[in-house]
Each structure stands twice: as structure tokens, then as C-alpha cells.
Design a protein around this motif. Structure first.
Motif, PDB file in Angstrom:
ATOM      1  N   SER A 169       2.518 -16.210   4.694  1.00 52.40           N
ATOM      2  CA  SER A 169       3.485 -16.674   5.692  1.00 52.40           C
ATOM      3  C   SER A 169       3.465 -15.724   6.876  1.00 52.40           C
ATOM      4  CB  SER A 169       4.897 -16.741   5.093  1.00 52.40           C
ATOM      5  OG  SER A 169       5.845 -17.033   6.104  1.00 52.40           O
ATOM      6  N   ASP A 170       3.302 -16.290   8.090  1.00 50.70           N
ATOM      7  CA  ASP A 170       3.265 -15.458   9.291  1.00 50.70           C
ATOM      8  C   ASP A 170       4.654 -15.066   9.774  1.00 50.70           C
ATOM      9  OD1 ASP A 170       0.546 -15.540   9.321  1.00 50.70           O
ATOM     10  OD2 ASP A 170       0.417 -17.239  10.717  1.00 50.70           O
ATOM     11  N   ILE A 171       5.673 -15.435   9.053  1.00 49.52           N
ATOM     12  CA  ILE A 171       7.029 -15.098   9.469  1.00 49.52           C
ATOM     13  C   ILE A 171       7.683 -14.095   8.522  1.00 49.52           C
ATOM     14  CG2 ILE A 171       7.402 -17.289  10.655  1.00 49.52           C
ATOM     15  CD1 ILE A 171       8.928 -18.279   8.203  1.00 49.52           C
ATOM     16  N   GLU A 172       6.921 -13.601   7.562  1.00 50.81           N
ATOM     17  CA  GLU A 172       7.447 -12.626   6.610  1.00 50.81           C
ATOM     18  C   GLU A 172       6.566 -11.375   6.622  1.00 50.81           C
ATOM     19  OE1 GLU A 172       7.788 -14.236   2.748  1.00 50.81           O
ATOM     20  OE2 GLU A 172       9.200 -15.830   3.324  1.00 50.81           O
ATOM     21  N   PRO A 173       7.174 -10.180   6.718  1.00 48.48           N
ATOM     22  CA  PRO A 173       6.368  -8.952   6.632  1.00 48.48           C
ATOM     23  C   PRO A 173       6.094  -8.583   5.181  1.00 48.48           C
ATOM     24  CG  PRO A 173       8.657  -8.400   7.007  1.00 48.48           C
ATOM     25  CD  PRO A 173       8.598  -9.905   7.013  1.00 48.48           C
ATOM     26  N   ARG A 174       4.998  -7.884   4.998  1.00 51.48           N
ATOM     27  CA  ARG A 174       4.710  -7.320   3.677  1.00 51.48           C
ATOM     28  C   ARG A 174       5.345  -5.937   3.567  1.00 51.48           C
ATOM     29  NH1 ARG A 174      -1.144  -7.915   1.040  1.00 51.48           N
ATOM     30  NH2 ARG A 174       0.081  -6.684  -0.464  1.00 51.48           N
ATOM     31  N   LEU A 175       6.154  -5.763   2.573  1.00 54.54           N
ATOM     32  CA  LEU A 175       6.844  -4.485   2.372  1.00 54.54           C
ATOM     33  C   LEU A 175       6.053  -3.530   1.483  1.00 54.54           C
ATOM     34  CD1 LEU A 175      10.497  -5.780   1.841  1.00 54.54           C
ATOM     35  CD2 LEU A 175       9.364  -5.075   3.965  1.00 54.54           C
ATOM     36  N   ASP A 176       4.935  -3.997   0.955  1.00 52.08           N
ATOM     37  CA  ASP A 176       4.154  -3.177   0.039  1.00 52.08           C
ATOM     38  C   ASP A 176       2.833  -2.724   0.631  1.00 52.08           C
ATOM     39  OD1 ASP A 176       3.056  -5.663   0.164  1.00 52.08           O
ATOM     40  OD2 ASP A 176       2.512  -5.752  -1.962  1.00 52.08           O
ATOM     41  N   LYS A 177       2.628  -2.943   1.951  1.00 50.65           N
ATOM     42  CA  LYS A 177       1.350  -2.586   2.554  1.00 50.65           C
ATOM     43  C   LYS A 177       1.589  -1.853   3.872  1.00 50.65           C
ATOM     44  CE  LYS A 177      -3.137  -4.601   3.802  1.00 50.65           C
ATOM     45  NZ  LYS A 177      -3.918  -5.855   3.900  1.00 50.65           N
ATOM     46  N   PHE A 178       1.041  -0.651   3.995  1.00 45.48           N
ATOM     47  CA  PHE A 178       1.212   0.184   5.190  1.00 45.48           C
ATOM     48  C   PHE A 178      -0.113   0.876   5.517  1.00 45.48           C
ATOM     49  CE2 PHE A 178       5.452  -0.103   3.451  1.00 45.48           C
ATOM     50  CZ  PHE A 178       6.265  -0.233   4.557  1.00 45.48           C
ATOM     51  N   PHE A 179      -0.296   1.138   6.777  1.00 47.35           N
ATOM     52  CA  PHE A 179      -1.403   1.989   7.222  1.00 47.35           C
ATOM     53  C   PHE A 179      -0.807   3.248   7.850  1.00 47.35           C
ATOM     54  CE2 PHE A 179      -3.979   3.509  10.805  1.00 47.35           C
ATOM     55  CZ  PHE A 179      -5.133   3.866  10.131  1.00 47.35           C
ATOM     56  N   PHE A 180      -1.300   4.415   7.437  1.00 51.38           N
ATOM     57  CA  PHE A 180      -0.783   5.694   7.932  1.00 51.38           C
ATOM     58  C   PHE A 180      -1.893   6.458   8.640  1.00 51.38           C
ATOM     59  CE2 PHE A 180       1.734   4.647   4.199  1.00 51.38           C
ATOM     60  CZ  PHE A 180       3.027   4.815   4.663  1.00 51.38           C
ATOM     61  N   GLN A 181      -1.533   7.121   9.719  1.00 52.30           N
ATOM     62  CA  GLN A 181      -2.461   8.021  10.426  1.00 52.30           C
ATOM     63  C   GLN A 181      -1.705   9.288  10.793  1.00 52.30           C
ATOM     64  OE1 GLN A 181      -2.384   8.585  14.137  1.00 52.30           O
ATOM     65  NE2 GLN A 181      -3.978  10.161  13.867  1.00 52.30           N
ATOM     66  N   ASN A 182      -2.276  10.435  10.436  1.00 48.37           N
ATOM     67  CA  ASN A 182      -1.652  11.727  10.705  1.00 48.37           C
ATOM     68  C   ASN A 182      -2.642  12.631  11.421  1.00 48.37           C
ATOM     69  OD1 ASN A 182      -0.359  10.740   7.931  1.00 48.37           O
ATOM     70  ND2 ASN A 182       1.141  11.981   9.011  1.00 48.37           N
ATOM     71  N   LEU A 183      -2.234  13.145  12.567  1.00 46.34           N
ATOM     72  CA  LEU A 183      -3.028  14.121  13.310  1.00 46.34           C
ATOM     73  C   LEU A 183      -2.302  15.458  13.258  1.00 46.34           C
ATOM     74  CD1 LEU A 183      -5.308  14.998  15.229  1.00 46.34           C
ATOM     75  CD2 LEU A 183      -3.876  14.190  17.136  1.00 46.34           C
ATOM     76  N   VAL A 184      -2.966  16.440  12.705  1.00 45.11           N
ATOM     77  CA  VAL A 184      -2.357  17.761  12.537  1.00 45.11           C
ATOM     78  C   VAL A 184      -3.122  18.766  13.375  1.00 45.11           C
ATOM     79  CG1 VAL A 184      -1.712  19.571  10.912  1.00 45.11           C
ATOM     80  CG2 VAL A 184      -1.625  17.170  10.195  1.00 45.11           C
ATOM     81  N   LYS A 185      -2.402  19.483  14.244  1.00 46.92           N
ATOM     82  CA  LYS A 185      -3.002  20.569  15.040  1.00 46.92           C
ATOM     83  C   LYS A 185      -2.486  21.901  14.505  1.00 46.92           C
ATOM     84  CE  LYS A 185      -3.603  18.051  19.412  1.00 46.92           C
ATOM     85  NZ  LYS A 185      -2.896  16.791  19.094  1.00 46.92           N
ATOM     86  N   PHE A 186      -3.407  22.787  14.188  1.00 48.31           N
ATOM     87  CA  PHE A 186      -3.043  24.112  13.699  1.00 48.31           C
ATOM     88  C   PHE A 186      -3.095  25.094  14.871  1.00 48.31           C
ATOM     89  CE2 PHE A 186      -4.799  21.849  10.052  1.00 48.31           C
ATOM     90  CZ  PHE A 186      -3.762  22.001   9.141  1.00 48.31           C
ATOM     91  N   ASN A 187      -1.976  25.750  15.125  1.00 47.01           N
ATOM     92  CA  ASN A 187      -1.835  26.609  16.295  1.00 47.01           C
ATOM     93  C   ASN A 187      -1.945  28.083  15.920  1.00 47.01           C
ATOM     94  OD1 ASN A 187      -0.826  24.662  18.595  1.00 47.01           O
ATOM     95  ND2 ASN A 187       0.280  24.064  16.757  1.00 47.01           N
ATOM     96  N   GLU A 188      -2.424  28.863  16.872  1.00 45.67           N
ATOM     97  CA  GLU A 188      -2.445  30.314  16.703  1.00 45.67           C
ATOM     98  C   GLU A 188      -1.008  30.845  16.824  1.00 45.67           C
ATOM     99  OE1 GLU A 188      -4.862  32.189  15.891  1.00 45.67           O
ATOM    100  OE2 GLU A 188      -6.684  31.010  16.288  1.00 45.67           O
ATOM    101  N   GLN A 189      -0.613  31.652  15.851  1.00 44.57           N
ATOM    102  CA  GLN A 189       0.749  32.175  15.825  1.00 44.57           C
ATOM    103  C   GLN A 189       0.877  33.378  16.767  1.00 44.57           C
ATOM    104  OE1 GLN A 189       3.641  31.259  14.034  1.00 44.57           O
ATOM    105  NE2 GLN A 189       4.544  32.795  15.342  1.00 44.57           N
ATOM    106  N   PRO A 190       1.790  33.338  17.740  1.00 44.47           N
ATOM    107  CA  PRO A 190       2.045  34.545  18.554  1.00 44.47           C
ATOM    108  C   PRO A 190       2.496  35.698  17.653  1.00 44.47           C
ATOM    109  CG  PRO A 190       3.010  32.622  19.599  1.00 44.47           C
ATOM    110  CD  PRO A 190       2.571  32.184  18.230  1.00 44.47           C
ATOM    111  N   PHE A 191       2.093  36.900  18.005  1.00 42.97           N
ATOM    112  CA  PHE A 191       2.434  38.071  17.194  1.00 42.97           C
ATOM    113  C   PHE A 191       2.817  39.233  18.101  1.00 42.97           C
ATOM    114  CE2 PHE A 191      -2.074  38.114  18.042  1.00 42.97           C
ATOM    115  CZ  PHE A 191      -2.367  39.430  18.351  1.00 42.97           C
ATOM    116  N   GLY A 192       3.530  40.182  17.532  1.00 41.62           N
ATOM    117  CA  GLY A 192       4.036  41.324  18.290  1.00 41.62           C
ATOM    118  C   GLY A 192       3.218  42.579  18.082  1.00 41.62           C
ATOM    119  N   GLU A 193       3.318  43.471  19.046  1.00 43.53           N
ATOM    120  CA  GLU A 193       2.660  44.780  18.975  1.00 43.53           C
ATOM    121  C   GLU A 193       3.628  45.829  19.504  1.00 43.53           C
ATOM    122  OE1 GLU A 193      -0.914  46.873  21.394  1.00 43.53           O
ATOM    123  OE2 GLU A 193      -1.473  45.052  20.289  1.00 43.53           O
TER     124      GLU A 193
END
Length: 254
Positions: A169-193
Motif C-alpha cells: 500500500s502506497d499510503i502506509e509506511p513500513r515501521l520495520d524498515k529503515f536505512f541509516f547513514q552515519n558520518l563520523v569525523k575524529f578531531n584532534e584534541q586541543p591540549f595545554g602546555e
């Protein structure tokens, strides 16, 4: 008598002269090595100074003395940093990328002052006593845009989801099907001296002590000027010149 005194009878006689052998050094030739230089724009990844600041820390504490003291002889101090953290609060996008320059931040600092107190007791022939105390401190400073020498860089992570309609049915969503995309950027941590520290201090007994009396508590009021810098590892492309030494004939490839 020789330079070494008398020689025992059961040993052979030693050299009676005080002179020792020496070797005169021969001067060596000295000239600069020829260099081959090539201009370029190499890419470097190195610590970059973000900010250099002087933080003023004011602390007050009571230090117990056991046995009691009659006179303070010497007090030495040092400072240790336990934490230097830069928390961004304002950002500016770099071009059309998902990277941002930090234009405002809170600088959190914590550590302790290590004090070594040497004092005399009431006994006329008593030894010098030693008391080591660690005085903690913590606080934060506001770093504004015009105070940065170079801006910290931070990449923002992102996540997306997609949902689907039912195949029946084109008028009902599927609640059991999802597509996920995750973009993770790893950053340099500022540090003290830690760069340096300047102490201004007043130590005294909270109770008035008469001449020859004793006190078992030392109250201290410290003003500490703490000098530190905050850095972050960043990647830069700069104009530079590559330099290689040129040796005389006989090297491989001639």
C-alpha cells in the motif's frame, strides 16, 4: 722524593719525572657543504599554537603543622596542571565544508600547588621539620575571537535516516524498515602546555603567637599568575624550500 712520594722498598722505582706524554693536534680543513635547494609547497601536520594566556589564580588554605612550629624557615612552591580543556561555544563554517573554526571557547584549568614548608620547633636544639602540602585549584577563562592566534578546527559528525512505504500500500509506511547513514569525523584534541608560574604569597598563623610560642596552623593566601599555551595538531600547506647536501665525486649515481 718523586712527585708521588717515596717508593716502597719491595717495588721497582717509579718514574721520577712529573711530566706526562701529550700529543699535539693537527688542524683539519673546514668548509661548508654545498646544498641543492628546491622550492615547493609541502604539507605539514604539526602542533599549532591556538592561544597563549596568563591566568591569575587566587587560593586560600589552612595547613596543619605537627609538631607545632615556632618559626617558618623556608617555603618553596611548584605548580602541576591536571587538566587543560578547551570547550567551543561559537563556530564559523570553513567554506562549504562540514568543518568549522572555533571563534569563542571556555578554557577549563585545574591543578594543584605543591608547597614544601621547612620550619623550626620550639626546642632549642630541635631539628628542622618538613611539611609538604598540595593545594588544589580549578577555574575557567573566556577565550574570545580576537584572542586566538590560530582558530581551532572541528569537524561535525552527521547521521541520516530514510524510511519506506509498504510494498502492498502506497499510503502506509513500513515501521520495520529503515536505512541509516552515519558520518563520523575524529578531531584532534586541543591540549595545554605549561610555560611558567609566578607566585605572590602571604603565610601567617591565624592566631597571634607571642615570642617563643608555637602555632600548629599556617594560613596561606596565594596569588598565582599561570602562563600556559593551548595547541592543536593541524595540517597546513606552506611555501618552503627542500634542502639536500651535495657530496664530492664518488657517491652512488654519479
Amino acid at each position: 722524593m718523586s712527585c708521588f712520594g717515596k717508593t716502597p722498598e719491595n717495588q721497582p722505582p717509579m718514574d721520577q719525572s712529573c711530566e706526562v706524554a701529550s700529543l699535539q693536534q693537527i688542524p683539519l680543513s673546514d668548509e661548508a657543504i654545498a646544498l641543492q635547494q628546491t622550492a615547493g609547497t609541502p604539507t605539514f601536520k604539526a602542533p599549532v599554537v591556538l592561544v597563549e594566556r596568563t591566568l591569575q589564580i587566587v587560593v586560600e588554605s589552612d595547613i596543619s603543622l605537627d609538631p607545632p612550629a615556632s618559626e617558618i624557615k623556608r617555603v618553596t612552591k611548584n605548580v602541576f596542571l591536571d587538566q587543560v580543556k578547551l570547550v567551543p561555544v561559537r563556530f564559523r563554517r570553513i567554506g562549504t565544508t562540514d568543518f568549522f573554526e572555533v571563534t569563542r571557547a571556555k578554557l577549563f584549568v585545574s591543578g594543584h600547588i605543591r608547597k614544601d614548608i621547612e620550619y623550626a620547633t620550639r626546642d632549642c636544639f630541635g631539628g628542622i621539620r618538613d611539611r609538604i602540602a598540595e593545594v588544589p585549584f580549578s577555574g575557567f577563562a573566556e577565550i574570545r575571537e580576537n584572542e586566538f592566534l590560530n582558530f581551532p578546527v572541528i569537524g561535525i559528525s552527521d547521521s541520516s535516516t530514510a524510511r519506506f512505504l509498504s510494498e502492498k500500500s502506497d499510503i502506509e509506511p513500513r515501521l520495520d524498515k529503515f536505512f541509516f547513514q552515519n558520518l563520523v569525523k575524529f578531531n584532534e584534541q586541543p591540549f595545554g602546555e605549561l610555560l611558567g608560574a609566578n607566585f605572590f604569597e602571604l603565610d601567617f598563623s591565624p592566631k597571634h603567637t607571642k615570642r617563643g610560642g608555637e602555632f600548629d596552623t599556617l594560613r596561606e593566601k596565594i596569588v598565582l599568575d599561570l602562563f600556559l599555551k593551548v595547541l592543536q595538531v593541524q595540517q597546513w600547506r606552506v611555501a618552503a624550500t627542500r634542502t639536500l647536501p651535495i657530496f664530492d665525486e664518488g657517491t652512488l649515481g654519479c
